[in-house]
Design a protein around this motif. Structure first.
Motif, PDB file in Angstrom:
ATOM      1  N   ARG A  44       7.441   7.564  -2.107  1.00  0.00           N
ATOM      2  CA  ARG A  44       7.878   8.469  -1.047  1.00  0.00           C
ATOM      3  C   ARG A  44       9.226   7.961  -0.525  1.00  0.00           C
ATOM      4  NH1 ARG A  44       2.689   7.491   2.555  1.00  0.00           N
ATOM      5  NH2 ARG A  44       3.462   5.409   2.005  1.00  0.00           N
ATOM      6  N   PRO A  45      10.041   8.844   0.021  1.00  0.00           N
ATOM      7  CA  PRO A  45      11.378   8.420   0.475  1.00  0.00           C
ATOM      8  C   PRO A  45      11.363   7.287   1.493  1.00  0.00           C
ATOM      9  CG  PRO A  45      11.235  10.805   0.386  1.00  0.00           C
ATOM     10  CD  PRO A  45       9.848  10.305   0.153  1.00  0.00           C
ATOM     11  N   SER A  46      10.268   7.151   2.240  1.00  0.00           N
ATOM     12  CA  SER A  46      10.193   6.116   3.273  1.00  0.00           C
ATOM     13  C   SER A  46       9.639   4.789   2.756  1.00  0.00           C
ATOM     14  CB  SER A  46       9.308   6.600   4.422  1.00  0.00           C
ATOM     15  OG  SER A  46       7.996   6.890   3.949  1.00  0.00           O
ATOM     16  N   ASP A  47       9.245   4.732   1.507  1.00  0.00           N
ATOM     17  CA  ASP A  47       8.566   3.547   0.971  1.00  0.00           C
ATOM     18  C   ASP A  47       9.514   2.367   0.753  1.00  0.00           C
ATOM     19  OD1 ASP A  47       6.052   4.669   0.924  1.00  0.00           O
ATOM     20  OD2 ASP A  47       6.112   5.227  -1.190  1.00  0.00           O
ATOM     21  N   PHE A  48       8.907   1.167   0.823  1.00  0.00           N
ATOM     22  CA  PHE A  48       9.551  -0.067   0.379  1.00  0.00           C
ATOM     23  C   PHE A  48       8.922  -0.407  -0.973  1.00  0.00           C
ATOM     24  CE2 PHE A  48      10.838  -2.067   4.730  1.00  0.00           C
ATOM     25  CZ  PHE A  48      11.545  -0.912   5.034  1.00  0.00           C
ATOM     26  N   LEU A  49       9.768  -0.659  -1.966  1.00  0.00           N
ATOM     27  CA  LEU A  49       9.317  -0.898  -3.345  1.00  0.00           C
ATOM     28  C   LEU A  49       9.710  -2.300  -3.786  1.00  0.00           C
ATOM     29  CD1 LEU A  49       8.473  -0.160  -6.298  1.00  0.00           C
ATOM     30  CD2 LEU A  49      10.700   0.952  -6.537  1.00  0.00           C
ATOM     31  N   LEU A  63      15.991   4.010  -9.849  1.00  0.00           N
ATOM     32  CA  LEU A  63      15.082   4.556  -8.832  1.00  0.00           C
ATOM     33  C   LEU A  63      15.666   4.465  -7.425  1.00  0.00           C
ATOM     34  CD1 LEU A  63      11.690   2.970  -9.981  1.00  0.00           C
ATOM     35  CD2 LEU A  63      12.490   5.285 -10.410  1.00  0.00           C
ATOM     36  N   ARG A  64      16.937   4.132  -7.311  1.00  0.00           N
ATOM     37  CA  ARG A  64      17.512   3.844  -5.999  1.00  0.00           C
ATOM     38  C   ARG A  64      17.433   5.016  -5.029  1.00  0.00           C
ATOM     39  NH1 ARG A  64      21.379   4.421  -9.847  1.00  0.00           N
ATOM     40  NH2 ARG A  64      23.186   5.773  -9.439  1.00  0.00           N
ATOM     41  N   ASP A  65      17.271   6.236  -5.538  1.00  0.00           N
ATOM     42  CA  ASP A  65      17.147   7.405  -4.657  1.00  0.00           C
ATOM     43  C   ASP A  65      15.698   7.754  -4.343  1.00  0.00           C
ATOM     44  OD1 ASP A  65      16.542   8.159  -7.282  1.00  0.00           O
ATOM     45  OD2 ASP A  65      17.258  10.208  -6.995  1.00  0.00           O
ATOM     46  N   ALA A  66      14.748   6.966  -4.870  1.00  0.00           N
ATOM     47  CA  ALA A  66      13.334   7.326  -4.747  1.00  0.00           C
ATOM     48  C   ALA A  66      12.649   6.666  -3.556  1.00  0.00           C
ATOM     49  CB  ALA A  66      12.581   6.963  -6.034  1.00  0.00           C
ATOM     50  N   PHE A 112       5.288  -4.048   1.466  1.00  0.00           N
ATOM     51  CA  PHE A 112       5.656  -3.007   0.505  1.00  0.00           C
ATOM     52  C   PHE A 112       4.542  -1.973   0.350  1.00  0.00           C
ATOM     53  CE2 PHE A 112       7.954  -6.839  -0.717  1.00  0.00           C
ATOM     54  CZ  PHE A 112       9.252  -6.358  -0.822  1.00  0.00           C
ATOM     55  N   GLN A 113       4.948  -0.747   0.071  1.00  0.00           N
ATOM     56  CA  GLN A 113       3.972   0.321  -0.218  1.00  0.00           C
ATOM     57  C   GLN A 113       3.762   0.512  -1.723  1.00  0.00           C
ATOM     58  OE1 GLN A 113       6.614   0.999   2.188  1.00  0.00           O
ATOM     59  NE2 GLN A 113       5.088   0.204   3.616  1.00  0.00           N
ATOM     60  N   ILE A 114       4.746   0.104  -2.517  1.00  0.00           N
ATOM     61  CA  ILE A 114       4.683   0.226  -3.978  1.00  0.00           C
ATOM     62  C   ILE A 114       5.134  -1.090  -4.592  1.00  0.00           C
ATOM     63  CG2 ILE A 114       5.512   1.466  -6.025  1.00  0.00           C
ATOM     64  CD1 ILE A 114       4.074   3.385  -4.333  1.00  0.00           C
ATOM     65  N   ILE A 115       4.405  -1.548  -5.615  1.00  0.00           N
ATOM     66  CA  ILE A 115       4.830  -2.715  -6.389  1.00  0.00           C
ATOM     67  C   ILE A 115       4.778  -2.344  -7.865  1.00  0.00           C
ATOM     68  CG2 ILE A 115       4.360  -5.098  -7.043  1.00  0.00           C
ATOM     69  CD1 ILE A 115       3.209  -5.588  -4.296  1.00  0.00           C
ATOM     70  N   SER A 116       5.862  -2.656  -8.579  1.00  0.00           N
ATOM     71  CA  SER A 116       5.918  -2.407 -10.014  1.00  0.00           C
ATOM     72  C   SER A 116       6.189  -3.708 -10.755  1.00  0.00           C
ATOM     73  CB  SER A 116       7.002  -1.371 -10.343  1.00  0.00           C
ATOM     74  OG  SER A 116       8.266  -1.809  -9.887  1.00  0.00           O
ATOM     75  N   CYS A 117       5.822  -3.728 -12.023  1.00  0.00           N
ATOM     76  CA  CYS A 117       6.050  -4.910 -12.852  1.00  0.00           C
ATOM     77  C   CYS A 117       6.020  -4.470 -14.312  1.00  0.00           C
ATOM     78  CB  CYS A 117       4.971  -5.962 -12.583  1.00  0.00           C
ATOM     79  SG  CYS A 117       5.095  -7.409 -13.669  1.00  0.00           S
TER      80      CYS A 117
END
Length: 250
Positions: A44-49, A63-66, A112-117
């Motif tokens: 979401r636009p408000s998320d910290f990733l 993903l800088r605009d996501a 963070f609301q989202i974590i990727s790896c």
């Protein structure tokens, strides 16, 4: 490779190239795995990733605009330097790159609301610590069956001789123990055709598929035989095997 050798390899690769494989000419048969497409859909636009093992930051920067804030961490100083150059070139002011070990993530709890790896080690307990309640963790990993014919030719390689499913079982066990739920698993299998020998050599020099590739001159003789045996009208054939796992924090 042991952990020390992996870190040295990644640091060398980071200084030279990051995770930019755009120079490699490769035709994929089937739909390739794309973790960051799923990450974008989850944001979401408000998320910290947070992106663990971000490498040269190439994927995260797309993903800088996501999301509102995007942070990439990597244990390799070389990778982080390359990532910073890539960020500055794009003037991506909402993206940060920090040298940090995935085994000791130094951010506030539930930050963070989202974590990727993608294609990097992670520690489920550390990810859970900094992920907000109901946050989503997404990872894409290379399975034991990846580049199978190539590893057989060399008699060694990433995940060589490990039982199929070993990685999946371990990840599910660790994520469950860390408090994750709704764990979903998706396998992606594709054929890959590399256009020429230099494309395959670039891959082997910049990814840890065959540990120590090129250090022994005999490796090039093995590669030459492999190319002769796997050459087709589409290119030099091997396979890609990926595992995408998503989970939600309780």
């Amino acid at each position: 490779m042991n952990e020390k050798d992996y870190k040295a390899f990644y640091d060398r690769a980071g200084k030279l190239n990051g995770w930019d494989f755009s120079k490699v000419r490769c035709q994929v048969e089937g739909e390739a795995a794309d973790l960051y497409r799923e990450v974008r859909q989850a944001c979401r636009p408000s998320d910290f990733l947070l992106d663990i093992g971000t490498g040269g930051g190439e994927a995260l920067l797309q993903l800088r605009d996501a999301a509102q804030l995007l942070v990439g961490i990597d244990a390799s100083a070389g990778m982080i330097r390359t990532a910073a150059v890539n960020r500055d070139r794009l003037q991506a002011d909402n993206v940060r790159f920090i040298q940090m070990d995935a085994g000791q993530i130094d951010f506030p709890e539930q930050f963070f609301q989202i974590i990727s790896c993608r294609h990097a080690p992670f520690h489920a307990q550390q990810a859970a610590k900094v992920l907000a309640a109901n946050g989503i963790f997404l990872t894409q990993q290379v399975t034991e069956g990846d580049k199978q014919n190539l590893k057989q030719a060399f008699g060694r390689g990433q995940g060589y001789c490990q039982l199929a499913g070993t990685l999946q079982e371990r990840m599910i066990r660790e994520l469950t123990a860390a408090g994750f739920k709704e764990i979903a698993v998706h396998h992606v299998e594709t054929a890959e055709y590399y256009r020429a020998a230099e494309d395959l050599i670039f891959l082997l020099k910049h990814a840890p598929i065959i540990p120590g590739f090129g250090e022994d001159p005999a490796d090039y003789a093995v590669l030459h035989r492999f190319i002769e045996e796997n050459q087709s009208e589409h290119g030099i054939r091997t396979n890609a095997s990926r595992l995408i796992v998503t989970a939600r924090k309780s």
